[in-house]
Design a protein around this motif. Structure first.
Motif, PDB file in Angstrom:
ATOM      1  N   ARG A 106     -39.146 -15.520 -16.723  1.00  0.00           N
ATOM      2  CA  ARG A 106     -38.968 -14.503 -17.763  1.00  0.00           C
ATOM      3  C   ARG A 106     -39.216 -15.090 -19.146  1.00  0.00           C
ATOM      4  O   ARG A 106     -38.372 -15.796 -19.688  1.00  0.00           O
ATOM      5  CB  ARG A 106     -37.556 -13.919 -17.695  1.00  0.00           C
ATOM      6  CG  ARG A 106     -37.294 -13.260 -16.371  1.00  0.00           C
ATOM      7  CD  ARG A 106     -35.999 -12.485 -16.318  1.00  0.00           C
ATOM      8  NE  ARG A 106     -36.056 -11.530 -15.224  1.00  0.00           N
ATOM      9  CZ  ARG A 106     -35.158 -10.610 -14.969  1.00  0.00           C
ATOM     10  NH1 ARG A 106     -34.089 -10.505 -15.730  1.00  0.00           N
ATOM     11  NH2 ARG A 106     -35.307  -9.791 -13.959  1.00  0.00           N
ATOM     12  N   ASP A 247     -29.813 -13.672 -15.060  1.00  0.00           N
ATOM     13  CA  ASP A 247     -29.827 -12.219 -15.312  1.00  0.00           C
ATOM     14  C   ASP A 247     -29.279 -11.943 -16.708  1.00  0.00           C
ATOM     15  O   ASP A 247     -29.882 -11.227 -17.510  1.00  0.00           O
ATOM     16  CB  ASP A 247     -28.971 -11.513 -14.245  1.00  0.00           C
ATOM     17  CG  ASP A 247     -28.881 -10.021 -14.500  1.00  0.00           C
ATOM     18  OD1 ASP A 247     -29.933  -9.407 -14.768  1.00  0.00           O
ATOM     19  OD2 ASP A 247     -27.759  -9.475 -14.440  1.00  0.00           O
ATOM     20  N   ASP A 251     -31.478 -11.044 -20.523  1.00  0.00           N
ATOM     21  CA  ASP A 251     -31.296  -9.839 -21.351  1.00  0.00           C
ATOM     22  C   ASP A 251     -31.029 -10.244 -22.799  1.00  0.00           C
ATOM     23  O   ASP A 251     -31.572  -9.670 -23.739  1.00  0.00           O
ATOM     24  CB  ASP A 251     -30.098  -8.998 -20.854  1.00  0.00           C
ATOM     25  CG  ASP A 251     -30.524  -7.906 -19.880  1.00  0.00           C
ATOM     26  OD1 ASP A 251     -31.507  -8.127 -19.134  1.00  0.00           O
ATOM     27  OD2 ASP A 251     -29.882  -6.847 -19.846  1.00  0.00           O
TER      28      ASP A 251
HETATM   29 MG    MG Z   1     -30.943  -7.868 -15.512  1.00  0.00          MG
END
Ligand code: MG
Ligand code: IPM
Length: 365
Positions: A106, A247, A251
């Protein structure tokens, strides 16, 4: 080249953002002489409604038999009350595990055109934000035993966090390899002051680091990392971390770059068949209104071309087109400047217009 892409439109804004990404892929196919065929896959809430299962086996098989999978987003209010193991998100977790895509990449990179969209002070943004979170995707607390029982009249729930040495080692290697291709700095993030699984994580990372003497390894506790991402994000290049920490931190990292709507992701395992999805959710509140930002999905399609199909020029072509559209001041609602004088130089566009503008700016180098 001929490629078969499994396409999961999903729920909420999923169908509209995926439609734009497919239009972009079609144009790339035309410009570069490729053939992309699309196989529809139902997953998430729409699959629950249609098949009574968020990811029927046949749908998983379609993904596993494809050259790669493009996904919009799944989930929504409507399915909040279904049991945990039948929720739309469970379809996504089963897909990730079924495809064996353990490594989720990411990027958190600020587009210069959007630097004022970052909620951080300009002096912090000016130092640069360009790092990658390598998130372990198919282990840890997401995949341990989940249980709720009644013990002596009281409800008791537990979620088990398990990691094996092998699982840590294979994601650790991806972290080191990724760092090796960039500035050779890897930050391993864990909670080793509290968790056994994190102490094992740290031990394995340090053992691996002997094989990568050219990469500088540092350790950081996850709570400190959450703080450092807003205080001094320019210190990071590659972060490697476990599933749930990744996770949460991804964000946070997306927000400091301006908008979660801009961030793509790739998930890969042992083969080149990957799963490509924007990191945002299905945003049911704006679904069907043609206001969602399709750029995260379009950039995910670009990542698919780059990492699964080895189509570097084609991926560059998409990324350049996105950059040009931003240069011209076109902005979806999520990245529209709040400040009035800046907004004067921008024009707000909807989801399909954003797709059309990117297509217009695709130029074969
Ligand atoms: Mg997420
Ligand atoms: C993400 C999402 C998913 C996750 C949800 C939808 C299960 O938040 O991809 O970051 O937690 O992995």
């Amino acid at each position: 080249m001929n490629k078969n892409i499994a396409v999961i439109r999903g729920d909420g804004i999923g169908p509209e953002i995926v439609t734009q990404a497919l239009r972009v892929l079609d144009k790339i196919a035309e410009l570069y002489g490729h053939t992309f065929t699309y196989t529809n896959v139902d997953m998430g809430g729409c699959a629950i409604d249609k098949w009574g299962d968020p990811l029927p086996q046949e749908m998983l098989d379609r993904c596993k038999n494809s050259d790669s999978v493009l996904l919009g987003a799944v989930g929504g209010e409507k399915w909040n009350s279904v049991p945990g193991n039948m929720r739309p998100e469970k379809g996504l977790l089963r897909l990730r595990a079924g495809m064996g895509v353990y490594s989720n990449n990411r990027p958190a990179k600020i587009w210069p055109q959007l630097s004022s969209a970052s909620p951080l002070k300009q002096s912090i943004v000016d130092k640069g934000i360009d790092f990658i979170i390598v998130r372990e995707l198919i282990g840890g607390i997401y995949f341990g035993e989940h249980k709720t029982e009644n013990v002596d009249g009281t409800e008791v729930s537990s979620d088990v966090l398990v990691y094996t040495e092998d699982e840590i080692e294979r994601i650790g290697r991806i972290g080191f390899e990724t760092a090796r291709k960039r500035s050779k700095k890897l930050c391993s993030v864990e909670k080793s002051n509290v968790l056994d699984s994190s102490r094992l994580w740290k031990k394995v990372m340090h053992r691996l680091s002997e094989e990568y003497p050219d990469v500088e390894l540092s350790d950081m506790l996850v709570d400190n990392c959450a703080m450092q991402i807003v205080k001094n994000p320019s210190q990071f290049d590659v972060i490697v971390t476990e599933n749930m920490f990744g996770d949460i931190l991804s964000d946070e990292a997306s927000m400091i770059t301006g908008s979660i709507g801009m961030i793509p992701s790739s998930s890969l395992g042992a083969t080149s068949c990957g799963l490509y999805e924007p990191i945002h959710g299905s945003a049911p509140d704006i679904a069907g209104m043609d206001v969602a930002n399709p750029i995260g999905t379009i950039l995910s399609a670009a990542m698919m071309l780059r990492y699964s199909f080895d189509m570097t020029s084609e991926a560059d072509c998409i990324e350049n087109a996105v950059s040009q559209v931003l240069d011209l001041g076109y902005r979806c609602a999520d990245i529209m400047p709040r400040n009035e004088s800046e907004a004067l130089n921008c024009r707000q566009i909807g989801c399909s217009e954003c797709g059309s503008l990117i297509i217009e700016h695709l130029r074969k180098e």
